[in-house]
Design an enzyme around this catalytic site. Structure first.
Site, PDB file in Angstrom:
ATOM      1  N   ARG A1129     -20.205 -12.234 -29.383  1.00 19.14           N
ATOM      2  CA  ARG A1129     -18.802 -12.381 -28.938  1.00 19.14           C
ATOM      3  C   ARG A1129     -18.789 -13.315 -27.723  1.00 19.14           C
ATOM      4  O   ARG A1129     -19.581 -13.150 -26.787  1.00 19.14           O
ATOM      5  CB  ARG A1129     -18.248 -11.013 -28.564  1.00 19.14           C
ATOM      6  CG  ARG A1129     -16.761 -10.995 -28.405  1.00 19.14           C
ATOM      7  CD  ARG A1129     -16.285  -9.590 -28.096  1.00 19.14           C
ATOM      8  NE  ARG A1129     -16.367  -8.702 -29.240  1.00 19.14           N
ATOM      9  CZ  ARG A1129     -16.437  -7.368 -29.132  1.00 19.14           C
ATOM     10  NH1 ARG A1129     -16.439  -6.804 -27.935  1.00 19.14           N
ATOM     11  NH2 ARG A1129     -16.495  -6.617 -30.200  1.00 19.14           N
ATOM     12  N   ARG A1198     -14.558  -6.735 -19.544  1.00 23.09           N
ATOM     13  CA  ARG A1198     -14.629  -7.517 -20.778  1.00 23.09           C
ATOM     14  C   ARG A1198     -13.759  -8.768 -20.673  1.00 23.09           C
ATOM     15  O   ARG A1198     -13.163  -9.057 -19.642  1.00 23.09           O
ATOM     16  CB  ARG A1198     -14.154  -6.644 -21.940  1.00 23.09           C
ATOM     17  CG  ARG A1198     -14.938  -5.363 -22.135  1.00 23.09           C
ATOM     18  CD  ARG A1198     -16.264  -5.660 -22.756  1.00 23.09           C
ATOM     19  NE  ARG A1198     -16.993  -4.447 -23.126  1.00 23.09           N
ATOM     20  CZ  ARG A1198     -16.876  -3.809 -24.295  1.00 23.09           C
ATOM     21  NH1 ARG A1198     -15.998  -4.225 -25.182  1.00 23.09           N
ATOM     22  NH2 ARG A1198     -17.622  -2.763 -24.560  1.00 23.09           N
ATOM     23  N   LYS A1263     -16.748   0.600 -20.654  1.00 24.88           N
ATOM     24  CA  LYS A1263     -16.131  -0.725 -20.667  1.00 24.88           C
ATOM     25  C   LYS A1263     -14.854  -0.732 -19.826  1.00 24.88           C
ATOM     26  O   LYS A1263     -14.232   0.314 -19.597  1.00 24.88           O
ATOM     27  CB  LYS A1263     -15.835  -1.146 -22.094  1.00 24.88           C
ATOM     28  CG  LYS A1263     -14.904  -0.231 -22.852  1.00 24.88           C
ATOM     29  CD  LYS A1263     -14.858  -0.659 -24.295  1.00 24.88           C
ATOM     30  CE  LYS A1263     -14.260   0.430 -25.180  1.00 24.88           C
ATOM     31  NZ  LYS A1263     -14.385   0.113 -26.593  1.00 24.88           N
ATOM     32  N   LYS A1265     -11.236  -3.057 -19.400  1.00 27.08           N
ATOM     33  CA  LYS A1265     -10.474  -4.142 -20.027  1.00 27.08           C
ATOM     34  C   LYS A1265      -9.277  -4.525 -19.155  1.00 27.08           C
ATOM     35  O   LYS A1265      -8.559  -3.649 -18.679  1.00 27.08           O
ATOM     36  CB  LYS A1265      -9.995  -3.698 -21.411  1.00 27.08           C
ATOM     37  CG  LYS A1265     -11.145  -3.449 -22.375  1.00 27.08           C
ATOM     38  CD  LYS A1265     -10.641  -3.057 -23.749  1.00 27.08           C
ATOM     39  CE  LYS A1265     -11.790  -2.956 -24.729  1.00 27.08           C
ATOM     40  NZ  LYS A1265     -11.331  -2.519 -26.054  1.00 27.08           N
ATOM     41  N   CYS A1484      -9.038  -4.214 -37.531  1.00 30.87           N
ATOM     42  CA  CYS A1484     -10.342  -4.491 -36.919  1.00 30.87           C
ATOM     43  C   CYS A1484     -11.336  -4.883 -38.010  1.00 30.87           C
ATOM     44  O   CYS A1484     -11.016  -4.863 -39.194  1.00 30.87           O
ATOM     45  CB  CYS A1484     -10.847  -3.273 -36.161  1.00 30.87           C
ATOM     46  SG  CYS A1484     -11.451  -1.990 -37.277  1.00 30.87           S
ATOM     47  N   CYS A1490     -19.534  -3.370 -38.799  1.00 28.60           N
ATOM     48  CA  CYS A1490     -19.418  -2.480 -37.655  1.00 28.60           C
ATOM     49  C   CYS A1490     -20.130  -1.159 -37.938  1.00 28.60           C
ATOM     50  O   CYS A1490     -19.827  -0.473 -38.909  1.00 28.60           O
ATOM     51  CB  CYS A1490     -17.955  -2.222 -37.321  1.00 28.60           C
ATOM     52  SG  CYS A1490     -17.833  -1.064 -35.966  1.00 28.60           S
ATOM     53  N   CYS A1529     -12.266   3.148 -37.533  1.00 26.91           N
ATOM     54  CA  CYS A1529     -12.678   4.375 -36.846  1.00 26.91           C
ATOM     55  C   CYS A1529     -11.734   4.607 -35.673  1.00 26.91           C
ATOM     56  O   CYS A1529     -10.954   3.720 -35.332  1.00 26.91           O
ATOM     57  CB  CYS A1529     -14.141   4.260 -36.391  1.00 26.91           C
ATOM     58  SG  CYS A1529     -14.343   3.422 -34.821  1.00 26.91           S
ATOM     59  N   CYS A1533     -10.156  -0.547 -31.965  1.00 25.07           N
ATOM     60  CA  CYS A1533     -10.269  -1.936 -31.515  1.00 25.07           C
ATOM     61  C   CYS A1533      -8.999  -2.749 -31.770  1.00 25.07           C
ATOM     62  O   CYS A1533      -8.700  -3.678 -31.044  1.00 25.07           O
ATOM     63  CB  CYS A1533     -11.458  -2.613 -32.189  1.00 25.07           C
ATOM     64  SG  CYS A1533     -13.020  -1.922 -31.659  1.00 25.07           S
TER      65      CYS A1533
HETATM   66  S1  SF4 Z   1     -12.145   0.215 -34.463  1.00 26.10           S
HETATM   67 FE1  SF4 Z   1     -14.050   1.214 -35.018  1.00 26.10          FE
HETATM   68  S2  SF4 Z   1     -14.478   0.393 -37.007  1.00 26.10           S
HETATM   69 FE2  SF4 Z   1     -13.021  -0.956 -36.137  1.00 26.10          FE
HETATM   70  S3  SF4 Z   1     -14.262  -2.548 -35.202  1.00 26.10           S
HETATM   71 FE3  SF4 Z   1     -13.756  -1.052 -33.639  1.00 26.10          FE
HETATM   72  S4  SF4 Z   1     -15.500   0.279 -33.621  1.00 26.10           S
HETATM   73 FE4  SF4 Z   1     -15.587  -0.834 -35.540  1.00 26.10          FE
END
Ligand code: SF4
Length: 1633
Positions: A1129, A1198, A1263, A1265, A1484, A1490, A1529, A1533
């Site tokens: 990244r 970040r 982290k 942000k 995401c 991931c 998940c 993100c």
């Molecule tokens: S929200 Fe969870 S699944 Fe999606 S990129 Fe972030 S860590 Fe990975």
């Protein structure tokens, strides 16, 4: 070709179809599916005939095709339609050749009848061609496969089994290893020998649950194994567990471990090394259903030793008998539950009729095991029974044990005979009825016609068939010659002779003479031998043993083959020690000393004798010195030799001089003569015993311990040739002992572990030290190879991998150094052990070091501040010390299946605590072990979490599947395993009552399965529930003490503190400012990954280690590591880059990544699929683009994000400038990034002088942000960030200050109510000059107050809620030294991007294009990546990423607009004709890269939108913006918790559905449904969207509507996020009510 030949089957696998007269229509039907080129079997007559059509190509060899035809024989067809009749052909060697000559591309199926076939006409070819020019290999279709694919065609008389194709495969397998010419001169005697063993092996395979096969020395395979492998390949209906026991291992232990099976068979070739091992265990095995098939070449001595130890002993002297007795033995063992030894002659036999596999199974299953077993001695001993009732005429009502066994035999015999329809007798008799001499033969003595002599062959040797024997002793017989095929029998009388004598004495027949006779080679006995024997018997007393001598077979004297690779070490020894080298168990001794000459016992005896002789020489020399009559010259020489006797050069030289002087001066008496006799011992020898790793299976039984414990000056070289990848194939049921540790434990033994392909100098050093050491030395030498043909490069690679990873540590342990005050232990393999974990997962079978210290791998690299080398050395030595002390502790195996690492933590903690209680424990992932390895454990504790809807976590799935498979096969391998299971789950994860069974499902299933596999539960299933007061700890605390109690260590008081688990905090502080061992890991080419601790550190460098989850399972099955790659990244504050930077980014994605790149929700680029080899060059290329990746991830600030408001170019420029300043100010100061990736030198050499003024060595707890937003578009979701700056703009469009927000954050853990999303709270206002200072102080307060104990509770949002907003604010202001001003008014109206063209205040033009979920790639019909590349080549402005993952092409001058428009149009980048829903969506990455993803996101959301769009469209909402977000998940993100509709992955295909977020990110949403699948989503949204379309108020957004309409309640702050989840009123989810 002979005029008349009779061909009889010579292979046991041939009879597959039984024909008789009658209706063959079934076969005609069976012929239908065959295509041209196949042989079609067809019955044409009432005799046993098959008519076949062969379509063969011209010019191909066929001179060996054996065809019986009314149409004349044709060995060769030029006519593709020629019809050939093949009569009742059975398989002979002729057919073997025929098969071999069929063309490669043809499929052939043969049907074989069982009747004999006669060929009575010459063999001719119709076309006369003599060509024989190709030797291709055919494809064979198995008869049974073809038929089973067409079940309606299966004739009733068809019986499946091995077919011609199987035989052909065997022939070709066999041929593989030989040249064609060799094949042409094939000795079919050899083939017959294989067939004889193969026939027995086949019965063993079909009849048994478990087959234990004793292996010859590697790399050879046992003859039995050939058949097992072929049968396994053929995937027939019988699938016994085949266990290979290496030579040197104790097969008895393996047999005992399977004694609960319904029938197990042991197969071996007769050898004292194997059979002597069985003696110890046969008393225990005698009462188990076991058949021991022992193939014998000529000498029955070894196998007859076992006769008295088994209830039944059968002997077969030809192949047919071997087949039939194998069946009888299986039946007997199975029904009686007793051991049967079946010794069979591996002699040439050319005719055999075999039963089919199905019939055999039916036959064996037709009678149930006898409930009341034949009573007798528990151990099956029958000879010398106390009551002596062995003649079968006892009148005692209760039969004697021998009678009972005999009755059992007779019953099984009757069944077998009736099944086989062939005679089978305990004693077979031939010869004249009236004769004086009876030869009672035990062995392969042929049926001979000898005048005056009749022959009886004994097939049942135990129990002795007394009645049958007496029946062949006719009244005319006055002499019985018991001829036993024995070569190496040690006592004068054999037990059989004595037993027979006793029987005859009971008969009161005084006139009968019983003579014992040994014959060395039964096959070679002739009529002349017999006549000579009779003559000798008549002239000798019966007390004299007679013999018939024949020369031993040549195989008996051949030296064992030494695999060529192994000779590498022998050559080294030769090179080092030259003429001094004495290999005490050299294979060259075998011809003269027998096969025991290679055993350690033999070698030790030989060494002892040699050392004694040398001692005697020394004593004689000493005595001679004191002789006053010797010359002064001789005196001087003798004295010098005594001084230099151990000198390898001077010693022999002086010895030679002494000898020549003694001889020239004719000293021939007393000490002088002894010196001459012993002269070969003048030179000091380097004595070596060389053995294989097979010795290490049973240190005691192999004799190795004698050598180690002997104290003699002898060196033992143990070669380990098993590559780790095939370690289980050798003997999955047995564990090798660590010979090195064992020897070190003995104390005064030199030990070294070497690998010639790793360190040549270390090998030389170790061998020289071993030679020098005065006492036993053990040198373990690694030489991994699969076959003799293995190229050296493969061995080199394998060795390197093993050594580098610590699988085979190189070390030397020299106890003599201790007396010099030096460290006796030297670890020679000091390369970094990045890979240790990988090897641990593969179960190092030799190094108990790593087995017992798995944390060595994971923790070694986080060395807590020491230099790595020192830490490793210290840890290794400590591990050895611990192992030595723990060698007797009861072992506990802790296995875990864990996706998130939680179950793993519990497992490791239990293992640590077990060790503190003195137990020997290690913890590893379930999938790193096999069932066979678990079987070896005594106590096994399982931990498992649960994935998705009760699925097993990824690293336990393979083992769990193998459990299920074993249960399906009704196996119970865990009879000796004691176990307990602890599960971790969340009882609210699936809240609906119908889903309640998902709670802790994996652990419950596992608990049940292990019990089904025979495991004994020591403690009931323990369940940890996330919902309990203390989470899973609550359940665990109650369960753990029960484990200690069950293991008997509950009373142990722990005196030392439990070691602290290694956490991210430890890794950070020990990393020397983010260095760790990343640099070394990058250089390690043996793995595609980095050490676990380094993967935590690389995040700070903007790099995530990932693996392709789509192929994770597949790779695991293949036994290879995951497909590691890295996500990089870029740090790019505000998401602004120049066209030249874009071009470089595009190029980097092609050259180093997977060809695509992604615009992230933090306004930057990320690349996926960068492999380790490319990592450094990718970062260097990014650096060339004047960008970096530092702090793009990790516990630091970040990438700072900024609103991408194209129309407010002036304001944006200021906000962007501020964002860059914040980013630079909060950037970590470590030089590690430049040092590792950009090859910049360390400050002042190796002395690390880094400081982190803001972060310190612990960095942040989590982290951090930061977002800068310019109202009214909240496109960065400022409230979702830890720290937010809401720009306050004056009338001139200048940013004058910011409202500061703090405490936003998205991450949640499913079901964990201590976690929640939170929106940032406005703290106050600060002018722009103070803003950097404010940013710093907010971050520092978090740094010092954030929760470092629990990463799930470490974000600023929790710090603020824990401290209280006022206290937090006061602390920030205290550090600032001033207070923040009251917030300024501001307004947000959206958080989605403004797509399309706009013109900024500077007159420049900007175009916001829609990039679905930010993925820059070329797809069919959509070449966005190419288009943007082309655009970047001409664009003079900049590119700006948005936090919604879209792209703004900024600062286009008016004159450039047409060109840009043209390009946008060309590549469809100007297409904005998407629905409002799609334009407002975001997802995401999730799968496949991931590691945290639980469900699809980026790949799935567009598909879901396709369907939801239709709902919107039919309700007239096509252009209405509804913010819909999806993540794989709950980490969030893509900021799903502020979306109007959100889906958060729970399990593949299942999502939590959230509703009610504010349209411009001002309000959190809330869980509406805990788990929904696509049909449920659509079923929910369809009426809801319709409802919205119908009843929404003017300007009312969807998120507001669902609250007003009562679907969901509004979330006012993070802490109440969980409250009232599940919907409201009539829309409330039933489970949530
Ligand atoms: S929200 Fe969870 S699944 Fe999606 S990129 Fe972030 S860590 Fe990975």
């Amino acid at each position: 070709m002979a005029d008349k030949q009779t061909y009889t089957p010579s292979h046991p696998h041939l009879l597959t179809v039984e024909f008789g007269d009658g209706d063959y229509s079934a076969f005609l039907k069976a012929a239908k599916p065959f295509k041209s080129g196949d042989i079609v079997a067809r019955i044409t007559g009432t005799r046993t005939r098959i008519k076949s059509y062969l379509t063969l190509q011209c010019g191909r060899p066929s001179d060996h095709l054996i065809l019986d035809s009314d149409l004349k024989y044709c060995n060769h067809s030029c006519n593709p339609n020629t019809v050939w009749d093949i009569s009742a052909a059975d398989m002979s060697e002729w057919h073997v050749r025929a098969i071999r000559d069929i063309h490669t591309n043809e499929k052939i199926t043969f049907f074989y009848p069982s009747t004999e076939w006669e060929m009575d006409q010459p063999f001719e070819c119709q076309c006369g061609s003599e060509e024989y020019n190709c030797y291709p290999r055919p494809n064979f279709a198995r008869t049974d496969e073809v038929l089973s694919a067409n079940p309606e065609h299966i004739p009733t008389s068809y019986s499946s089994g091995l077919t011609t194709a199987s035989l052909a495969q065997e022939i070709f397998d066999w041929e593989d290893s030989r040249t064609r010419d060799h094949y042409r001169t094939l000795d079919y005697t050899h083939l017959a020998l294989i067939m004889s063993i193969a026939s027995v092996a086949r019965i063993a395979y079909i009849s048994s649950d478990v087959v234990v096969d004793s292996q010859p020395p590697r790399p050879a395979n046992s003859h039995f194994a050939d058949t097992y492998q072929r049968l396994t390949r053929s995937r027939g209906p019988y699938e016994p567990t085949v266990v290979n026991v290496p030579l040197g291992a104790d097969p008895g232990t393996t047999l005992l471990s399977h004694r609960s099976s319904r029938l197990q068979s042991f197969t071996a070739s007769s050898s004292s090394q194997v059979l002597n091992r069985l003696i110890l265990h046969l008393s225990e095995l005698a009462s188990t259903p076991l058949v021991l098939h022992i193939s014998v070449e000529d000498d029955l001595s070894q196998v007859l030793v076992l006769r008295s130890l088994v209830p039944f002993f059968l002997y077969s002297r030809n192949t047919q008998e071997a087949h039939d007795h194998a069946l009888l033995a299986a039946r007997l063992a199975r029904v009686e539950g007793k051991a049967v030894l079946h010794a069979f002659q591996a002699t040439t036999s050319n005719r055999i009729s075999e039963a089919s596999g199905d019939d055999i199974r039916q036959f064996l299953l037709s009678e149930k095991p006898s409930a009341a077993k034949t009573h007798g001695h528990a151990n099956g001993h029958i000879n010398g029974d106390a009551n002596g009732q062995v003649n079968g005429t006892s009148s005692v009502p209760e039969p004697s044990p021998a009678d009972a066994l005999l009755a059992a035999y007779e019953s099984a015999l009757a069944s077998t005979v009736s099944f086989l329809r062939r005679p089978l007798r305990p004693v077979s008799h031939h010869g004249p009825a009236e004769c004086e001499n009876l030869v009672l033969a035990v062995g392969s003595i042929p049926d001979l016609a000898v005048e005056g002599v009749s022959f009886a062959h004994l097939s049942l040797l135990s129990p002795l068939p007394v009645k049958a024997i007496l029946s062949v002793i006719t009244p005319s017989v006055n002499r019985i010659l018991l001829v036993e095929q024995l070569r190496q029998w040690q006592t004068k009388w054999t037990p059989l002779y004595l037993e027979l004598l006793s029987v005859l004495q009971n008969q009161d027949n005084a006139s009968l003479n019983l003579h014992s006779c040994f014959v060395s080679n039964g096959d070679a006995v002739t009529a002349v031998d017999v006549l000579k024997l009779v003559r000798d018997a008549s002239s000798s007393p019966s007390s004299q043993r007679l013999t018939i001598e024949h020369p031993a077979k040549p195989t008996q004297v051949a030296s064992p083959h030494i695999p060529k690779h192994e000779s590498a070490y022998v050559k080294l020894l030769d090179q080092l020690f030259g003429s001094r080298l004495d290999i005490s168990n050299s294979p060259s001794l075998v011809p003269s000393e027998g096969d025991l000459a290679t055993t350690p016992e033999f070698a030790i005896g030989r060494v002892r004798g040699q050392l004694d002789a040398r001692e005697e020489l020394i004593a004689s020399v000493t005595e001679l010195i004191s002789d006053l009559n010797i010359t002064s010259e001789l005196h001087a020489l003798l004295s010098q030799w005594l001084q230099a006797k151990d000198d390898p050069v001077k010693g022999p030289q002086l010895g030679d001089e002494i000898v020549s002087l003694l001889m020239s001066e004719q000293y021939v008496k007393g000490a002088a003569s002894r010196v001459l006799i012993l002269r070969e011992h003048f030179a000091v020898q380097s004595r070596w015993i060389i053995g294989s790793d097979a010795w290490s299976y049973d240190l005691g039984a192999s004799g190795l311990h004698h050598a180690i414990a002997s104290g003699l000056n002898v060196n033992i070289l143990v070669l380990d040739t098993t590559p780790y990848s095939s370690r289980n194939a050798a003997d999955p049921n047995r564990r090798k002992q660590d010979v090195g540790l064992y020897a070190m434990n003995h104390g005064d033994v030199y030990v070294a572990s070497i690998a010639v392909y790793s360190s040549y100098s270390q090998v030389l050093q170790a061998l020289a030290e071993a030679d020098k050491f005065d006492g036993p030395s053990v040198v373990l030498a690694y030489l991994p190879y699969q076959s003799e043909d293995a190229p050296a490069l493969d061995i080199l690679k394998e060795t390197k991998l093993a050594v580098d990873a610590g699988y085979w540590p190189l070390y030397r342990w020299n106890p003599s150094k201790e007396s010099e005050g030096k460290d006796p232990f030297v670890l020679d393999s000091d390369t970094i052990k990045n890979e240790l974990q990988r090897f641990l997962d593969r179960q190092n079978h030799l190094s108990q070091l790593v087995r017992s210290q798995p944390q060595l791998a994971a923790e070694l690299v986080s060395n807590l501040g020491d230099t790595l080398k020192e830490a490793r050395r210290r840890r290794a030595e400590q591990s050895y010390a611990e192992l030595l002390t723990a060698i007797d502790a009861p072992p506990v195996k802790v296995l875990y299946a864990s996706d998130s690492g939680k179950a793993e933590k519990f497992a490791r903690r239990l293992a640590t605590r077990a060790k503190m209680r003195g137990l020997s424990a290690d913890a590893c992932a379930m999938d790193s072990v096999s069932i066979e390895e678990i079987v070896k454990e005594q106590f096994v504790v399982f931990f498992t979490s649960v994935a998705g809807q009760g699925e097993f976590p990824q690293n336990g799935r393979t083992l769990y599947k193998s459990f299920n498979a074993a249960i399906a096969r009704s196996e119970k391998p865990f009879g000796e395993v004691q176990f307990s299971v602890f599960g971790l789950g969340d009882s609210h994860y699936w809240p609906r009552p119908e889903d309640a069974h998902y709670y802790n499902k994996s652990s419950k299933d596992l608990n049940k399965r292990i019990e089904q596999l025979g495991g004994k539960r020591i403690v009931d299933l323990g369940l940890g529930d996330d919902q309990d007061a203390d989470g899973p700890e609550t359940g665990y605390k109650a369960w753990e003490p029960l484990i200690w109690k069950a293991l008997g260590v509950d009373a142990i008081e722990l005196t030392e503190a439990e070691p602290e688990p290694i956490t991210n905090e430890h890794i950070k502080v020990a990393s020397q400012y983010l260095r760790g061992t990343i640099k070394e890991g990058l250089e390690d080419a043996t793995t595609g990954g980095l050490a676990p601790s380094d993967t935590q550190l690389t995040k700070f460098h903007g790099i995530y280690q990932q693996d392709d989850r789509d192929i994770r399972d597949e790779r695991q099955v293949q036994g290879v590591e995951p497909a590691y790659s890295f996500m990089i990244r870029v740090r790019m504050p505000g998401g602004v880059c120049t066209p030249s930077q874009w071009l470089l980014i595009d190029q980097i994605s092609d050259e180093h990544g997977n060809g695509t790149f992604k615009i992230t929700t933090r306004q930057t680029f990320q690349f996926h699929g960068v492999i380790k080899r490319h990592l450094k060059s990718a970062i260097q290329d990014i650096n060339r683009a004047l960008l970096d990746t530092l702090a793009a991830c990790g516990d630091v600030n970040r990438n700072v994000i900024v609103s991408a408001i194209p129309s407010m170019s002036k304001t944006h420029a200021q906000a962007y400038a501020f964002a860059k300043k914040v980013s630079n100010h909060l950037l970590p100061r470590t030089t590690a990034y430049h040092e590792i990736w950009l090859d910049k030198k360390l400050v002042a050499g190796d002395a690390v002088k880094d400081v982190e003024p803001l972060y310190g060595e612990f960095y942040l707890p989590r982290k951090f942000k930061v977002a800068v937003v310019v109202p009214p578009n909240n496109d960065v979701d400022v409230f979702a960030n830890d720290l937010g700056f809401i720009s306050i703009v004056n009338d001139s469009g200048d940013v004058v200050g910011f409202n500061v927000t703090a405490g936003g954050g998205m991450g949640v853990t499913h079901g964990n109510k201590k976690t929640y999303p939170r929106l940032g709270t406005v703290l106050g206002y600060c002018p722009i000059e103070q803003a950097i200072d404010v940013a710093e102080k907010v971050m520092l307060v978090q740094r010092d107050n954030g929760n470092r104990e629990d990463r799930k509770n470490a974000r600023l949002k929790y710090t603020i809620d824990r401290m209280g907003l006022d206290v937090f604010k006061a602390e920030v202001e205290r550090r600032l030294g001033y207070t923040l001003q009251p917030p300024q008014p501001y307004t947000f109206d959206r958080n989605v991007d403004d797509f399309g063209w706009s013109t900024g205040a500077d007159g420049k033009h900007h175009f916001t294009t829609f990039i679905e979920n930010g993925r820059i790639q070329d797809e069919p019909g959509l070449s966005f990546k190419t288009g943007l590349r082309e655009l970047a080549k001409v664009h003079k402005g900049r590119f700006r990423m948005t936090a919604n993952q879209h792209l703004v092409i900024t600062e286009v001058a008016t004159e450039d607009v047409p060109a840009v428009k043209e390009l946008l149009a060309k590549y469809k980048l100007d297409n904005l004709a998407y629905s409002g829903l799609r334009l407002s969506s975001s997802a995401c990455v999730a799968f496949p890269t991931c590691g945290l993803a639980m469900a699809e996101s980026e790949r799935y959301l567009p598909l879901l939108i396709d369907k939801v769009e239709k709902i919107c469209e039919k309700n007239g909402l096509r252009h209405d913006s509804i913010v819909m977000r999806m993540t794989g998940c709950p980490n969030g993100c893509a900021r799903p918790y502020v979306a109007e509709i959100a889906f958060v992955g729970k399990a593949p295909g299942a999502y939590s559905m959230l509703l009610g977020g504010g349209y411009h990110g001002q309000r959190l949403n809330k869980i509406y449904r805990d788990s929904v699948t696509e049909p449920e989503i659509l079923a929910i949204l369809d009426p809801m969207i319709k409802h919205y379309a119908l009843e929404r108020q003017e300007g009312e957004h969807f998120g507001d509507f669902v609250i007003r309409a009562g679907y969901i309640s509004a979330t006012h702050e993070g802490k109440e996020w969980w409250d009232r989840a599940g919907g409201e009123g009539q829309w409330r989810e039933a489970a949530s009510a």
